[in-house]
Design an enzyme around this catalytic site. Structure first.
Site, mmCIF file in Angstrom:
data_model
loop_
_atom_site.group_PDB
_atom_site.id
_atom_site.type_symbol
_atom_site.label_atom_id
_atom_site.label_comp_id
_atom_site.label_asym_id
_atom_site.label_seq_id
_atom_site.Cartn_x
_atom_site.Cartn_y
_atom_site.Cartn_z
ATOM 1 N N GLU A 147 -34.191 37.477 16.571
ATOM 2 C CA GLU A 147 -35.117 37.593 15.766
ATOM 3 C C GLU A 147 -35.467 36.496 15.576
ATOM 4 O O GLU A 147 -35.594 35.287 14.232
ATOM 5 C CB GLU A 147 -34.745 38.258 14.414
ATOM 6 C CG GLU A 147 -36.295 39.085 14.325
ATOM 7 C CD GLU A 147 -36.133 39.878 12.863
ATOM 8 O OE1 GLU A 147 -36.697 40.614 12.282
ATOM 9 O OE2 GLU A 147 -34.866 39.565 12.534
ATOM 10 N N ALA B 211 -39.380 35.891 6.063
ATOM 11 C CA ALA B 211 -38.178 35.462 6.267
ATOM 12 C C ALA B 211 -38.487 34.522 6.750
ATOM 13 O O ALA B 211 -36.668 34.513 6.614
ATOM 14 C CB ALA B 211 -37.459 36.490 5.240
ATOM 15 N N HIS B 212 -38.577 33.732 7.915
ATOM 16 C CA HIS B 212 -37.688 33.421 8.480
ATOM 17 C C HIS B 212 -38.951 31.547 8.222
ATOM 18 O O HIS B 212 -39.853 31.612 7.510
ATOM 19 C CB HIS B 212 -38.513 33.263 9.521
ATOM 20 C CG HIS B 212 -37.968 35.040 10.792
ATOM 21 N ND1 HIS B 212 -36.955 34.526 11.983
ATOM 22 C CD2 HIS B 212 -38.284 35.829 10.451
ATOM 23 C CE1 HIS B 212 -36.259 35.775 11.584
ATOM 24 N NE2 HIS B 212 -37.362 36.709 10.928
ATOM 25 N N ASP C 140 -31.956 46.434 9.368
ATOM 26 C CA ASP C 140 -32.497 45.063 8.851
ATOM 27 C C ASP C 140 -31.839 44.565 8.010
ATOM 28 O O ASP C 140 -31.900 44.149 7.363
ATOM 29 C CB ASP C 140 -34.081 45.026 8.758
ATOM 30 C CG ASP C 140 -34.535 43.585 9.066
ATOM 31 O OD1 ASP C 140 -34.135 42.879 9.693
ATOM 32 O OD2 ASP C 140 -35.137 43.987 7.990
ATOM 33 N N ALA D 274 -37.183 40.593 2.436
ATOM 34 C CA ALA D 274 -36.043 39.328 3.298
ATOM 35 C C ALA D 274 -34.996 40.657 3.791
ATOM 36 O O ALA D 274 -33.628 40.646 3.799
ATOM 37 C CB ALA D 274 -35.932 38.677 2.989
#
Length: 377
Positions: free
Chosen positions: A122, A133-134, A267, A302
């Site tokens: 991802e 949240a990357h 997730d 997140a």
């Protein structure tokens, strides 16, 4: 060794019936109606459903798949198995190419042992405007050549990659992924309707957590949501935790795509199964408050602290799915997406005895993996 489960309410995509099933050498050999023909283990009239299949999971029990720590990954898988997920794909998050390569190589060993069903990248080929949240400093433009290296690192176990289709190089990378047998998923994207359609035409067949990290549905600018829901080639992921997606919007997606193109995901991140506190998701600092995981910096959601049994239960009790449809979106549809529907995903003769026993209130009462009890009812 043979085991018969008797006095069961067996749930299949076709319906629910009172009956029994027999397991030999880890596989289902008989599925019957009414009373079992011989002695067996009574499950007391409780529901028996196939083990859940989670194609998008970052960890749990303090373990985070993106770190590549094998002992922690095992703890995460064990937690999710206790909650009914008998098949798990390990999702990574955006990192350096070197970091992704290391994590994939470590997780590939767990795939070879049968603990994991594959690896999902991802990121890093996602849009900065929708990165959630990357780490935005680690995002990269998609490159078929670079992605070939990431596929190689996974030693045949890379199952999916999330790509924003509007980025330079995205379409060629989607084509290359599909040619390598990797599912191309569209997500973390700022694409419009037409750009999303172009990504689907290139071979993308999954929507990464529909609605989240993409432009919203609009009546003049339908955006990616309409394109992904409307196209029969696309299966949509949904996070049914009551935080990521309002039940009304989840119901809308399910009614449009149907159980055959809808799949539940967790997730989940490392805090799953633990309490509130500070955690990490890849290189990002996360704080969990009230069971909701958000970045310390910026507050973006997140991942989640969701388990599949909760998502399944909510789908019936909050969204209004029938039990057979809930079984399909939690088990059979994701199994089909992974190419594993011939072995798992439903209760049928010849399939693996991956089973979950549920109470009348749909709480987990027992879990079996390959004919062996993880939690005995």
């Amino acid at each position: 060794m043979s085991l018969t489960l008797a006095d069961a309410r067996i749930v299949t995509p076709e319906g629910v019936h009172d009956g029994w099933l027999t397991i030999e050498d880890g596989r289902i050999t008989h599925v019957g109606h009414g009373s079992a023909p011989g002695p067996g283990l009574s499950v007391g009239g409780r529901h028996v459903v196939p083990g859940f299949v989670d194609v998008h999971n970052h960890g749990g029990a303090g373990g985070s798949f993106p770190t590549g720590e094998q002992d922690k990954a095992c703890e995460a898988v064990a937690l999710h198995r206790r909650h009914g997920t008998t098949t798990t794909v390990a999702s990574l998050v955006t990192d350096s190419v070197e970091g992704l390569t290391r994590a994939a190589a470590a997780l590939a060993e767990l795939c070879e042992e049968g603990l994991l069903a594959g690896i999902h990248y991802e990121g890093p080929y996602i849009a900065k405007a929708r990165c959630g949240a990357h780490d935005p400093t680690l995002l990269r433009e998609p490159s078929p050549q670079e992605f070939a290296g990431l596929v190689k690192a996974g030693r045949g176990h890379v199952r999916m990659v999330t790509i924003a289709p509007e980025l330079p190089g995205a379409l060629d990378t989607i084509r290359m992924a599909v040619a390598e047998g990797v599912i191309a998923a569209l997500g973390h994207s700022d694409a419009d309707y037409d750009q999303t359609i172009t990504g689907i035409e290139a071979g993308a067949s999954v929507a990464t957590h529909l609605y989240n990290a993409m432009p919203p549905l609009g009546h003049r600018a339908p955006g990616p949501v309409a394109a992904l829901l409307d196209d029969e080639r696309v299966t949509v992921e949904l996070v049914n935790d009551g935080v990521h997606v309002h039940p009304a919007m989840l119901r809308l997606a399910y009614e449009v795509a149907g159980p055959g193109r809808t799949m539940l995901i967790t997730d989940a991140m490392s805090a799953t199964g633990l309490g509130d506190g500070d955690y990490v998701l890849g290189p990002m600092q996360v704080r969990v408050e009230g069971g909701v995981a958000r970045l310390v910096e910026g507050g973006s959601i997140a991942g989640s602290t969701l388990t599949m049994d909760v998502a399944f239960r909510r789908s019936v009790q909050e969204v209004g799915m029938s039990l057979p449809d809930a079984v399909q979106v939690a088990s059979l549809t994701p199994a089909r997406v992974l190419g594993l529907a011939g072995r798992i995903g439903s209760i049928a003769v010849g399939k693996a005895a991956d089973l979950v026993v549920l109470s009348d209130s749909l709480e987990v009462a027992g879990v079996m993996k390959d004919g062996v009890w993880i939690t005995e009812p």
